[in-house]
Design a protein around this motif. Structure first.
Motif, PDB file in Angstrom:
ATOM      1  N   VAL A  35      21.228  36.311  54.602  1.00 36.00           N
ATOM      2  CA  VAL A  35      22.109  37.350  55.159  1.00 36.00           C
ATOM      3  C   VAL A  35      23.572  36.928  55.161  1.00 36.00           C
ATOM      4  N   LEU A  36      23.867  35.692  55.553  1.00 39.26           N
ATOM      5  CA  LEU A  36      25.250  35.301  55.794  1.00 39.26           C
ATOM      6  C   LEU A  36      25.851  34.398  54.723  1.00 39.26           C
ATOM      7  N   TRP A  37      25.055  33.553  54.121  1.00 40.93           N
ATOM      8  CA  TRP A  37      25.632  32.493  53.284  1.00 40.93           C
ATOM      9  C   TRP A  37      24.751  32.187  52.082  1.00 40.93           C
ATOM     10  N   PRO A  38      24.626  33.098  51.120  1.00 42.80           N
ATOM     11  CA  PRO A  38      23.802  32.814  49.934  1.00 42.80           C
ATOM     12  C   PRO A  38      24.317  31.627  49.127  1.00 42.80           C
ATOM     13  N   GLN A  39      25.636  31.353  49.190  1.00 41.03           N
ATOM     14  CA  GLN A  39      26.184  30.217  48.450  1.00 41.03           C
ATOM     15  C   GLN A  39      25.596  28.890  48.920  1.00 41.03           C
ATOM     16  N   GLY A  40      25.088  28.860  50.140  1.00 41.06           N
ATOM     17  CA  GLY A  40      24.535  27.629  50.679  1.00 41.06           C
ATOM     18  C   GLY A  40      23.257  27.176  50.012  1.00 41.06           C
TER      19      GLY A  40
ATOM     20  N   LEU B 108      13.588  29.309  46.213  1.00 38.65           N
ATOM     21  CA  LEU B 108      15.002  29.189  46.574  1.00 38.65           C
ATOM     22  C   LEU B 108      15.638  27.986  45.889  1.00 38.65           C
ATOM     23  N   MET B 109      14.936  26.874  45.827  1.00 36.78           N
ATOM     24  CA  MET B 109      15.472  25.684  45.185  1.00 36.78           C
ATOM     25  C   MET B 109      15.718  25.907  43.696  1.00 36.78           C
ATOM     26  N   GLN B 110      14.850  26.649  43.061  1.00 34.27           N
ATOM     27  CA  GLN B 110      14.976  26.880  41.626  1.00 34.27           C
ATOM     28  C   GLN B 110      15.966  27.998  41.311  1.00 34.27           C
ATOM     29  N   GLY B 111      15.898  29.082  42.070  1.00 35.57           N
ATOM     30  CA  GLY B 111      16.755  30.235  41.780  1.00 35.57           C
ATOM     31  C   GLY B 111      18.140  30.160  42.363  1.00 35.57           C
ATOM     32  N   GLY B 112      18.320  29.384  43.425  1.00 36.27           N
ATOM     33  CA  GLY B 112      19.633  29.234  44.027  1.00 36.27           C
ATOM     34  C   GLY B 112      20.143  30.531  44.631  1.00 36.27           C
ATOM     35  N   GLN B 113      21.411  30.796  44.388  1.00 37.72           N
ATOM     36  CA  GLN B 113      22.064  31.966  44.974  1.00 37.72           C
ATOM     37  C   GLN B 113      21.448  33.269  44.473  1.00 37.72           C
ATOM     38  N   ARG B 114      21.008  33.288  43.243  1.00 42.69           N
ATOM     39  CA  ARG B 114      20.382  34.500  42.703  1.00 42.69           C
ATOM     40  C   ARG B 114      19.110  34.827  43.471  1.00 42.69           C
TER      41      ARG B 114
ATOM     42  N   ALA C 171      18.422  33.875  46.604  1.00 42.00           N
ATOM     43  CA  ALA C 171      18.773  34.217  47.985  1.00 42.00           C
ATOM     44  C   ALA C 171      19.247  35.651  48.118  1.00 42.00           C
ATOM     45  N   ARG C 172      19.792  36.215  47.040  1.00 41.75           N
ATOM     46  CA  ARG C 172      20.281  37.596  47.086  1.00 41.75           C
ATOM     47  C   ARG C 172      19.236  38.618  46.639  1.00 41.75           C
ATOM     48  N   SER C 173      18.119  38.167  46.096  1.00 42.14           N
ATOM     49  CA  SER C 173      17.124  39.102  45.557  1.00 42.14           C
ATOM     50  C   SER C 173      16.288  39.703  46.680  1.00 42.14           C
ATOM     51  N   PRO C 174      15.969  41.000  46.603  1.00 39.96           N
ATOM     52  CA  PRO C 174      15.136  41.636  47.652  1.00 39.96           C
ATOM     53  C   PRO C 174      13.739  41.030  47.745  1.00 39.96           C
ATOM     54  N   GLY C 175      13.150  40.648  46.604  1.00 38.29           N
ATOM     55  CA  GLY C 175      11.807  40.086  46.650  1.00 38.29           C
ATOM     56  C   GLY C 175      11.740  38.806  47.440  1.00 38.29           C
ATOM     57  N   TRP C 176      12.695  37.909  47.210  1.00 40.35           N
ATOM     58  CA  TRP C 176      12.693  36.650  47.956  1.00 40.35           C
ATOM     59  C   TRP C 176      12.954  36.898  49.432  1.00 40.35           C
TER      60      TRP C 176
END
Length: 349
Positions: free
Chosen positions: A59-64, A139-145, A147-152
């Motif tokens: 929600v707040l920090w996908p870059q993290g 999350l480790m493999q996809g990273g920011q992408r 974290a922003r995806s609805p499925g994840w």
């Protein structure tokens, strides 16, 4: 005379035998109890960090999701949660059977525990921790992408709610005349505490050490709003749980549990008063931190201020950057600030 003596002997013998039996009766091991309490604390802390970490990144920090420190915290909390759940099941079985500490490692202890409702709940909890590994790996493999995806995000929400629900399913929320309301209030209470305190950890150890103005602007103001919502939710859910368990207003003063609730309310009120007093200081410090591009000497005292600020239900300014879009992905234009004169301000030339 012989009759009296014989009767006295026969009467006293069972009494002595009863005392010996009472003295020889098994008691819960103190070592098992202490180990069980310690493991439960680790379990709660791991739960709060893992659930809040997933929510904070979604929600707040996908870059993290690319930050090495944040990844380590998530991985460590997942491992600690799984190990604590498995160890806690063995310790709970040993404590219930009044066995020694070594019984927590026996297969028979786990088998006996699984025959009851508590064992089934703990087994479900352990399976959810295993499923959480899939969410964490994505999350480790996809990273920011990712974290922003609805499925994840849906998967992370399901795993987080499952962990929270299995934590409180056998607690005191089941007591009272309305266990359904107690279960809902317990879930909201655990979720609020996890997002509030766990989110603060990721803010202090993840966002602020990077000293990136754009991330400070978005994550800090977003967490301020989230903390306010969490505090309100904790207060409402706590009131429902108190009504569910205590049952009457007089019981708040006459029972140990009621007095504990009053103590918690007093501590919360004191923290809120301290946070309200530090609000203006933190707001000014945030503006300066963004103004100086996240200088370490400015950000460090700002980090310390959040130890008292995080509980405030009021929000910081939604934005601290104005005027123009950022010139780079990780930078923010210098906002207007009263400490700068018109001659030195970059947008007043």
């Amino acid at each position: 005379m012989s009759f009296v003596i014989g009767a006295g002997a026969s009467d006293s013998a069972p009494a002595a035998g009863g005392d010996e039996a009472a003295a020889a009766a098994p008691a819960p091991s103190d070592a098992v109890r202490k180990a069980w309490v310690a493991v439960r604390w680790v379990d709660y802390l791991a739960l709060a960090l893992f659930v809040s970490g997933l929510g904070f990144l979604a929600v707040l920090w996908p870059q993290g999701s690319q930050d090495r420190r944040t990844r380590r915290i998530l991985a460590a909390s997942w491992a600690a949660g799984l190990v604590a759940t498995l160890a806690g099941a063995g310790l709970q079985g040993a404590y219930g059977a009044m066995g020694p500490l070594g019984d927590a490692l026996k297969v028979s202890t786990y088998t006996d525990l699984l025959n009851g409702e508590v064992g089934v709940v703990l087994a479900c909890r352990a399976l959810i921790w295993v499923l959480a590994a899939v969410v964490l790996a994505a999350l480790m493999q996809g990273g920011q992408r990712a974290a922003r995806s609805p499925g994840w995000r849906v998967g992370a929400a399901v795993v987080g709610l499952g962990l929270l629900r299995t934590t409180g399913i056998a607690g005191h929320n089941s007591e009272g005349s309305n266990p359904g309301w107690g279960a809902m209030a317990d879930l909201v209470h655990l979720l609020g505490v996890s997002l509030w305190l766990g989110g603060l950890v990721f803010l202090l150890l993840g966002v602020l050490p990077r000293r990136r103005p754009a991330e400070l602007s978005a994550a800090v103001s977003g967490y301020s709003t989230l903390a306010g919502v969490c505090v309100a939710a904790i207060a409402v859910a706590g009131a429902v749980l108190a009504w569910q368990v205590v049952g009457s207003f007089s019981a708040l003063f006459d029972t140990d549990y009621g007095q504990l609730l009053l103590s918690k309310l007093a501590v919360l009120a004191a923290v809120l008063l301290i946070a309200q007093g530090s609000r203006s200081w933190v707001r000014t410090r945030l503006d300066i931190a963004v103004l100086l591009r996240g200088d370490r000497a400015t950000v460090r005292p700002f980090v310390y201020s959040w130890r008292s600020r995080d509980s405030s239900s009021s929000s910081l300014p939604r934005r601290v950057c104005w005027s123009r879009p950022p010139p780079a992905a990780d930078r923010c234009p210098t906002p207007y600030h009263p400490f700068l004169s018109k001659e030195n301000h970059p947008y007043e030339h």
